[in-house]
Scaffold this active site. Structure first.
Site, PDB file in Angstrom:
ATOM      1  N   HIS A 111     -37.538 -36.175  22.035  1.00  0.00           N
ATOM      2  CA  HIS A 111     -38.381 -36.782  23.073  1.00  0.00           C
ATOM      3  C   HIS A 111     -38.165 -36.067  24.411  1.00  0.00           C
ATOM      4  CE1 HIS A 111     -40.239 -40.387  25.143  1.00  0.00           C
ATOM      5  NE2 HIS A 111     -39.520 -39.889  26.141  1.00  0.00           N
ATOM      6  N   GLU A 112     -36.912 -35.899  24.791  1.00  0.00           N
ATOM      7  CA  GLU A 112     -36.626 -35.268  26.092  1.00  0.00           C
ATOM      8  C   GLU A 112     -37.001 -33.784  26.078  1.00  0.00           C
ATOM      9  OE1 GLU A 112     -36.216 -37.279  28.334  1.00  0.00           O
ATOM     10  OE2 GLU A 112     -35.418 -39.017  27.286  1.00  0.00           O
ATOM     11  N   HIS A 150     -40.674 -33.394  26.699  1.00  0.00           N
ATOM     12  CA  HIS A 150     -40.987 -33.460  28.135  1.00  0.00           C
ATOM     13  C   HIS A 150     -40.818 -32.067  28.754  1.00  0.00           C
ATOM     14  CE1 HIS A 150     -41.740 -37.625  28.825  1.00  0.00           C
ATOM     15  NE2 HIS A 150     -40.515 -38.056  28.583  1.00  0.00           N
ATOM     16  N   HIS A 153     -45.745 -38.981  28.512  1.00  0.00           N
ATOM     17  CA  HIS A 153     -45.707 -39.960  27.421  1.00  0.00           C
ATOM     18  C   HIS A 153     -47.100 -40.139  26.818  1.00  0.00           C
ATOM     19  CE1 HIS A 153     -41.988 -41.385  29.640  1.00  0.00           C
ATOM     20  NE2 HIS A 153     -41.580 -40.979  28.463  1.00  0.00           N
ATOM     21  N   TYR A 175     -44.091 -45.199  24.264  1.00  0.00           N
ATOM     22  CA  TYR A 175     -43.208 -46.323  24.595  1.00  0.00           C
ATOM     23  C   TYR A 175     -43.336 -47.421  23.540  1.00  0.00           C
ATOM     24  CZ  TYR A 175     -41.870 -45.265  29.465  1.00  0.00           C
ATOM     25  OH  TYR A 175     -41.320 -44.760  30.599  1.00  0.00           O
TER      26      TYR A 175
HETATM   27 ZN   LIG Z   1     -39.798 -39.976  28.156  1.00  0.00          ZN
END
Ligand SMILES: [Zn+2]
Length: 272
Positions: free
Chosen positions: A165-166, A169, A175, A221
């Site tokens: 996930h990071e 980014h 997101h 999320y």
């Molecule tokens: Zn994030």
């Protein structure tokens, strides 16, 4: 100049907050341990958001530093460059991580090499690179910033899907629920969002790369993230959809990386 007494006070405050954070993180992650895989994943993500909410650094999207509110997603300046069909992203890993944690991080990175033309490579002399550090919380800048850019995997963050996930980014993605077309797919409930955290649910001008909205994206999320009252902050418009998994990248996550970086068929075939 900070006078010594003031310095001591600042340090004490900082340390108190750190202790508060560590103890909250321990309790939260511990509470996830007895759960099944899927529930664990959701629980761990909620813990991470809670942990991040305790830290001082200002995060605009829960795990994206506030001073980088410019949207990198539609701006190719924030993409990592490609050479000979491969996008090399140099990285360093802090010596604060254990050997086991470094293995988790490297395994998460390897998935990019296997399914995309992005390859995370140990930094030698490159100017632009991702510096993976163990600070408070899990967070990353969006896209290539120029020079050293930190990516934090603090306590409770070193898990395969969270690392991915990071890293996504850092590859220039926001997101999933920030997508420009998100209102066709989810309903946001501002009345349930913690006051002051509404910006985490902001719709952005994004390049969706022709990919359909992905409820199962590792970048989405969970339903109750940043909830003030335990009620949903995001509801999928498809009632059966589940959101907020952190097992790892989906096929759509992979497809979008390959599209953003224009990975060639040949570069992907070389890896099979
Ligand atoms: Zn994030």
């Amino acid at each position: 100049m900070v006078r010594p007494r003031r310095k001591l006070l600042n340090w004490t405050l900082c340390w108190t907050q750190e202790l508060q954070w560590v103890s909250a993180a321990r309790a939260l992650v511990k509470s996830c341990e007895s759960l099944s895989d899927l529930t664990w994943s959701v629980c761990a993500v909620m813990s991470i958001l809670a942990v991040n909410s305790l830290q001082q650094i200002s995060l605009t999207q829960g795990d994206v530093p506030l001073r980088l509110t410019r949207n990198a997603n539609v701006n190719s300046d924030y993409k990592w460059p490609m050479y000979l069909d491969v996008v090399q992203v140099p990285f360093t890993i802090s010596s604060d991580f254990t050997g086991a944690e470094i293995n988790v991080i490297k395994n998460a990175m390897q998935a990019f090499s296997l399914s995309t033309c992005v390859k995370f490579v140990p930094r030698t002399f490159q100017y632009n690179y991702v510096s993976i550090v163990k600070q408070s919380g899990c967070w990353s800048y969006v896209g290539r910033q120029g020079g050293e850019q930190k990516l934090s995997l603090g306590y409770g963050c070193v898990f395969y899907g969270i690392v991915q996930h990071e890293l996504i980014h850092a590859l220039n993605f926001w997101h999933e629920q920030n997508r420009s077309d998100r209102d066709d797919w989810v309903q946001i409930h501002p009345e349930n969002i913690i006051e002051g955290k509404e910006h985490n649910f902001k719709k952005r001008e994004t390049d969706n790369l022709g990919a359909e909205y992905d409820y199962f994206s590792v970048m989405h999320y969970g339903a109750t993230d940043f909830s003030a009252n335990g009620k949903d902050t995001i509801t999928p418009l498809v009632p059966s959809a589940s959101i907020g998994q952190r097992f790892g990248m989906t096929e759509t996550d992979i497809l979008k990386i390959n599209k953003l970086y224009a990975c060639s068929e040949s570069s992907l075939q070389l890896k099979t």
